[in-house]
Motif scaffolding. Sequence first.
Motif, PDB file in Angstrom:
ATOM      1  N   LEU A   1      -8.828   3.070  -8.062  1.00 42.86           N
ATOM      2  CA  LEU A   1      -9.696   2.364  -9.277  1.00 42.86           C
ATOM      3  C   LEU A   1     -10.154   1.217  -8.413  1.00 42.86           C
ATOM      4  O   LEU A   1     -11.440   1.144  -8.668  1.00 42.86           O
ATOM      5  CB  LEU A   1      -8.798   1.906 -10.334  1.00 42.86           C
ATOM      6  N   ALA A   2      -9.525   0.657  -7.232  1.00 42.95           N
ATOM      7  CA  ALA A   2     -10.353  -0.232  -6.492  1.00 42.95           C
ATOM      8  C   ALA A   2     -10.297  -0.115  -5.151  1.00 42.95           C
ATOM      9  O   ALA A   2      -8.194   0.335  -4.779  1.00 42.95           O
ATOM     10  CB  ALA A   2      -9.802  -0.885  -7.241  1.00 42.95           C
ATOM     11  N   ASP A   3     -10.150  -0.155  -4.479  1.00 42.52           N
ATOM     12  CA  ASP A   3     -10.338  -0.426  -3.172  1.00 42.52           C
ATOM     13  C   ASP A   3     -10.129  -1.947  -2.580  1.00 42.52           C
ATOM     14  O   ASP A   3     -10.828  -3.029  -3.617  1.00 42.52           O
ATOM     15  CB  ASP A   3     -11.296  -0.367  -2.128  1.00 42.52           C
ATOM     16  N   HIS A   4      -8.882  -1.588  -1.682  1.00 43.21           N
ATOM     17  CA  HIS A   4      -9.349  -3.886  -0.856  1.00 43.21           C
ATOM     18  C   HIS A   4      -8.352  -3.824   0.355  1.00 43.21           C
ATOM     19  O   HIS A   4      -8.151  -2.258   0.366  1.00 43.21           O
ATOM     20  CB  HIS A   4      -8.653  -4.237  -2.167  1.00 43.21           C
ATOM     21  N   ASP A   5      -8.503  -4.882   0.520  1.00 44.83           N
ATOM     22  CA  ASP A   5      -7.783  -4.842   2.057  1.00 44.83           C
ATOM     23  C   ASP A   5      -6.811  -3.943   2.180  1.00 44.83           C
ATOM     24  O   ASP A   5      -5.520  -4.427   1.531  1.00 44.83           O
ATOM     25  CB  ASP A   5      -7.904  -6.238   2.483  1.00 44.83           C
ATOM     26  N   ASP A   6      -6.395  -2.589   3.465  1.00 45.35           N
ATOM     27  CA  ASP A   6      -5.109  -2.301   3.332  1.00 45.35           C
ATOM     28  C   ASP A   6      -4.230  -1.982   2.310  1.00 45.35           C
ATOM     29  O   ASP A   6      -3.859  -2.109   2.605  1.00 45.35           O
ATOM     30  CB  ASP A   6      -4.219  -3.502   4.215  1.00 45.35           C
ATOM     31  N   GLY A   7      -4.910  -1.620   1.225  1.00 46.31           N
ATOM     32  CA  GLY A   7      -4.747  -0.847  -0.057  1.00 46.31           C
ATOM     33  C   GLY A   7      -5.453  -0.936  -0.836  1.00 46.31           C
ATOM     34  O   GLY A   7      -6.507  -0.628  -0.894  1.00 46.31           O
ATOM     35  N   CYS A   8      -4.897  -0.228  -2.225  1.00 46.09           N
ATOM     36  CA  CYS A   8      -5.885   0.338  -3.365  1.00 46.09           C
ATOM     37  C   CYS A   8      -4.782  -0.643  -4.163  1.00 46.09           C
ATOM     38  O   CYS A   8      -3.311  -0.427  -4.313  1.00 46.09           O
ATOM     39  CB  CYS A   8      -6.697   1.527  -3.289  1.00 46.09           C
ATOM     40  N   LEU A   9      -5.548  -0.500  -5.797  1.00 44.09           N
ATOM     41  CA  LEU A   9      -5.323   0.479  -6.973  1.00 44.09           C
ATOM     42  C   LEU A   9      -5.406   2.037  -7.282  1.00 44.09           C
ATOM     43  O   LEU A   9      -6.224   1.912  -7.640  1.00 44.09           O
ATOM     44  CB  LEU A   9      -5.620  -0.563  -7.913  1.00 44.09           C
ATOM     45  N   LEU A  10      -4.338   2.059  -8.044  1.00 41.42           N
ATOM     46  CA  LEU A  10      -4.306   3.772  -8.111  1.00 41.42           C
ATOM     47  C   LEU A  10      -3.353   3.571  -9.056  1.00 41.42           C
ATOM     48  O   LEU A  10      -2.403   2.937 -10.095  1.00 41.42           O
ATOM     49  CB  LEU A  10      -2.915   4.423  -6.729  1.00 41.42           C
ATOM     50  N   GLN A  11      -4.183   4.422 -10.413  1.00 44.98           N
ATOM     51  CA  GLN A  11      -3.882   5.723 -10.959  1.00 44.98           C
ATOM     52  C   GLN A  11      -3.200   6.703 -11.224  1.00 44.98           C
ATOM     53  O   GLN A  11      -3.742   7.722 -10.748  1.00 44.98           O
ATOM     54  CB  GLN A  11      -4.966   5.556 -12.554  1.00 44.98           C
ATOM     55  N   LEU A  12      -1.955   7.124 -11.880  1.00 47.09           N
ATOM     56  CA  LEU A  12      -1.260   7.960 -11.548  1.00 47.09           C
ATOM     57  C   LEU A  12      -0.700   8.959 -12.650  1.00 47.09           C
ATOM     58  O   LEU A  12       0.150   7.911 -14.011  1.00 47.09           O
ATOM     59  CB  LEU A  12      -0.059   8.156 -10.468  1.00 47.09           C
ATOM     60  N   THR A  13      -0.848  10.006 -12.774  1.00 44.20           N
ATOM     61  CA  THR A  13      -0.656  10.815 -13.871  1.00 44.20           C
ATOM     62  C   THR A  13       0.664  11.719 -13.717  1.00 44.20           C
ATOM     63  O   THR A  13       0.503  12.666 -12.935  1.00 44.20           O
ATOM     64  CB  THR A  13      -0.958  11.504 -15.059  1.00 44.20           C
ATOM     65  N   ILE A  14       2.024  11.527 -14.274  1.00 42.24           N
ATOM     66  CA  ILE A  14       3.141  12.439 -13.484  1.00 42.24           C
ATOM     67  C   ILE A  14       4.092  12.910 -14.628  1.00 42.24           C
ATOM     68  O   ILE A  14       4.139  12.443 -15.289  1.00 42.24           O
ATOM     69  CB  ILE A  14       3.813  11.391 -12.499  1.00 42.24           C
TER      70      ILE A  14
ATOM     71  N   SER B   1      -0.766  15.703 -12.162  1.00 41.71           N
ATOM     72  CA  SER B   1      -1.666  15.766 -12.529  1.00 41.71           C
ATOM     73  C   SER B   1      -2.658  15.087 -12.750  1.00 41.71           C
ATOM     74  O   SER B   1      -3.911  16.108 -12.886  1.00 41.71           O
ATOM     75  CB  SER B   1      -0.941  16.058 -14.487  1.00 41.71           C
ATOM     76  N   ASP B   2      -3.246  14.075 -12.833  1.00 43.29           N
ATOM     77  CA  ASP B   2      -4.368  12.730 -11.933  1.00 43.29           C
ATOM     78  C   ASP B   2      -3.938  11.987 -11.766  1.00 43.29           C
ATOM     79  O   ASP B   2      -2.542  11.168 -11.872  1.00 43.29           O
ATOM     80  CB  ASP B   2      -4.382  12.751 -13.899  1.00 43.29           C
ATOM     81  N   VAL B   3      -4.404  12.052 -10.573  1.00 38.54           N
ATOM     82  CA  VAL B   3      -4.612  10.843  -9.977  1.00 38.54           C
ATOM     83  C   VAL B   3      -6.422   9.643  -9.461  1.00 38.54           C
ATOM     84  O   VAL B   3      -7.842  11.097  -8.873  1.00 38.54           O
ATOM     85  CB  VAL B   3      -4.526  10.889  -8.453  1.00 38.54           C
TER      86      VAL B   3
ATOM     87  N   ARG C   1      -4.857   8.712  -1.993  1.00 37.92           N
ATOM     88  CA  ARG C   1      -4.820   9.924  -2.853  1.00 37.92           C
ATOM     89  C   ARG C   1      -4.958  11.722  -2.427  1.00 37.92           C
ATOM     90  O   ARG C   1      -4.656  12.456  -3.105  1.00 37.92           O
ATOM     91  CB  ARG C   1      -6.974  10.018  -3.067  1.00 37.92           C
ATOM     92  N   SER C   2      -4.888  11.661  -1.151  1.00 38.14           N
ATOM     93  CA  SER C   2      -5.189  13.459  -0.879  1.00 38.14           C
ATOM     94  C   SER C   2      -3.753  13.678  -1.247  1.00 38.14           C
ATOM     95  O   SER C   2      -3.235  14.474  -1.358  1.00 38.14           O
ATOM     96  CB  SER C   2      -5.552  12.597   0.413  1.00 38.14           C
ATOM     97  N   PHE C   3      -2.284  12.439  -1.105  1.00 40.50           N
ATOM     98  CA  PHE C   3      -0.823  12.658  -0.774  1.00 40.50           C
ATOM     99  C   PHE C   3      -0.863  13.396  -1.791  1.00 40.50           C
ATOM    100  O   PHE C   3       0.032  13.914  -2.473  1.00 40.50           O
ATOM    101  CB  PHE C   3      -0.622  11.691  -0.279  1.00 40.50           C
ATOM    102  N   ALA C   4      -1.441  12.523  -2.739  1.00 33.69           N
ATOM    103  CA  ALA C   4      -0.684  12.769  -4.405  1.00 33.69           C
ATOM    104  C   ALA C   4      -1.424  13.723  -5.119  1.00 33.69           C
ATOM    105  O   ALA C   4      -0.643  13.978  -5.213  1.00 33.69           O
ATOM    106  CB  ALA C   4      -1.182  11.483  -4.875  1.00 33.69           C
ATOM    107  N   THR C   5      -3.019  14.009  -4.194  1.00 34.51           N
ATOM    108  CA  THR C   5      -3.517  15.053  -4.770  1.00 34.51           C
ATOM    109  C   THR C   5      -2.559  16.335  -4.627  1.00 34.51           C
ATOM    110  O   THR C   5      -2.330  17.486  -5.491  1.00 34.51           O
ATOM    111  CB  THR C   5      -4.675  15.199  -4.487  1.00 34.51           C
ATOM    112  N   GLU C   6      -1.753  16.186  -3.467  1.00 37.04           N
ATOM    113  CA  GLU C   6      -0.943  17.850  -3.487  1.00 37.04           C
ATOM    114  C   GLU C   6       0.269  17.922  -3.592  1.00 37.04           C
ATOM    115  O   GLU C   6       0.995  19.085  -3.865  1.00 37.04           O
ATOM    116  CB  GLU C   6      -1.326  17.097  -2.303  1.00 37.04           C
ATOM    117  N   GLN C   7       0.370  16.534  -4.844  1.00 38.04           N
ATOM    118  CA  GLN C   7       1.861  17.241  -5.238  1.00 38.04           C
ATOM    119  C   GLN C   7       1.780  18.037  -6.459  1.00 38.04           C
ATOM    120  O   GLN C   7       1.001  17.469  -7.534  1.00 38.04           O
ATOM    121  CB  GLN C   7       2.407  15.093  -5.903  1.00 38.04           C
TER     122      GLN C   7
END
Length: 538
Positions: free
Chosen positions: A388-401, A383-385, A373-379
């Motif tokens: 949505l969900a955490d899981h073992d060793d990863g996550c579900l991510l929503q991006l607006t690019i 425009s939005d990150v 999330r921090s990496f995407a926010t800096e790009q």
Amino acid sequence: MEVTESIARAALDTLSSQIAVLDEEGHILFTNSSWGASGDGTAGAEADAEGFNYFDSVDPTEDDYAIEAVRGIRQVLDGECEEFTLEYPCHTPEGQSWFLMRATPFTIGDGNFATVAHIDITDRRLAELEAQDNARQAQQERQNLEHLVDRINGLVQDITQLLVESVSRDEIEHGVCERLADTDPYLFAWIGSAGISEERLRVRAAAGPADVDLDDETVALEADAPTPSARAFATGSGQIVSTVDGGSAVGRRYGDAGIEAVISVPIGNRESEYGVLTVCAGNPDAFDEREQIVLEALGRATANAIDALESKRTLTADRIVEMEFTVDDSTLLLNAASTELDCRFSYSGSVYGSNGALREFYTVEGCDPEVVRSFATEQEAVSDVTVLADHDDGCLLQLTISGSLVELLVDRGAVTKEITSEDGEMAFTVELSREADARALFELVADRYEGTELAGYHEHERPVQTRQEFRAGLEERLTDRQLTALRTAYYSGFFDWPRAVDGDELAAMMDISRSTFHQHLRVAERKLLDSFFERDRQ
């Protein structure tokens, strides 16, 4: 009786067509839930329509279609005809739409009634308009050719008739070559093309008395290639060799056959590219500027005729094109992230938000969610990150690019089957309906992003009903809000256990109230289940 009416209303509500039942005076007795969406000619939605007089809604000075519709419905109610149908436009600032109105009578006791249905035929009308436009373009090219060169007027007429009457691409290509080769001073004509994965021209059709070596060209398709056919394919413009030099690549192919001049013109238009037409003559300087104009117009006319056939084939296509390609351009956000964070991204889907922006959903493996999330926010492009969900060793991510490659694919009509990004390389698997669309899409991506490579290209039979067709049928039954609610809930993990988000959060994403969100979601779920079980029964 009450149970029967409830069942009837519920059954009508499952239909995407807009349906109303009228009495013999034109009063609306009841409607289904689709009524009032657009094109119904009434004053409002379902609740407001009941009791409204359908005939009173017509302004005789404003709407000729409505006048004709009322006249036809009255004839049905008066027993003058068994059915009345009317196709009419219903355009809005957002786009063009067409509907088919069908009125059919029925009686209960001494009462006469009519069922009025408005059916969306926009896809069919757009396809017809596209076919008509292609036909008009072909006709326009015929007229241009006739006025350009009287000397080959007979040739132009023959080829135009061929283009209009042909029923396949092969018939068009072989017919064009045969008619050109039969016209003085031409001695030979051939058509070549190259598939997406090919960098050489392969012969598709040829004709003529000259003994020309017809082995596929081994010359690279580049702007400075030694043969006119390769240059024409690479540049998209006509190429002339006025005098064949026996020691050149052109001379080695054509010189022994008595060929003295060669011209190659692209077979293409603004939308599609189908190859190159090469015509050979026995006289030096046989191809002047007028000749070039005629043959280039012939190339466009041939492309338009193939386009028309392809458009018709697409409507009932039983074959689809599947293309796989990779992009290792480091300017792509996911490539940069997968390299720097040493993780893997897998595409889960996308949905358009209320603001028109495409929200993309990715499953991330091998990295802490907060780091992603921090990496995407800096790009700058993001425009939005949202995680949505955490899981073992990863996550579900929503991006607006902004400027997203995924959005480019969607806009070009590609159906995205799979996208991954790992070790700085994205891999795509997409489906399209036509070979010409696949080549144009690949070239567009390759021009925009460095390191684009074709990994696979296949044509295969479409199943009886593809997943795309099933989804398209379901989407026709859902309103925009219902579809957005369903997609947002699914990609956000609302149906997982335990739930990753609750209804309040999803309602906030759509900028609506919680109760309104759940109403949209429940209706969408019902329509989804209806479609699934109806499909299962077929």
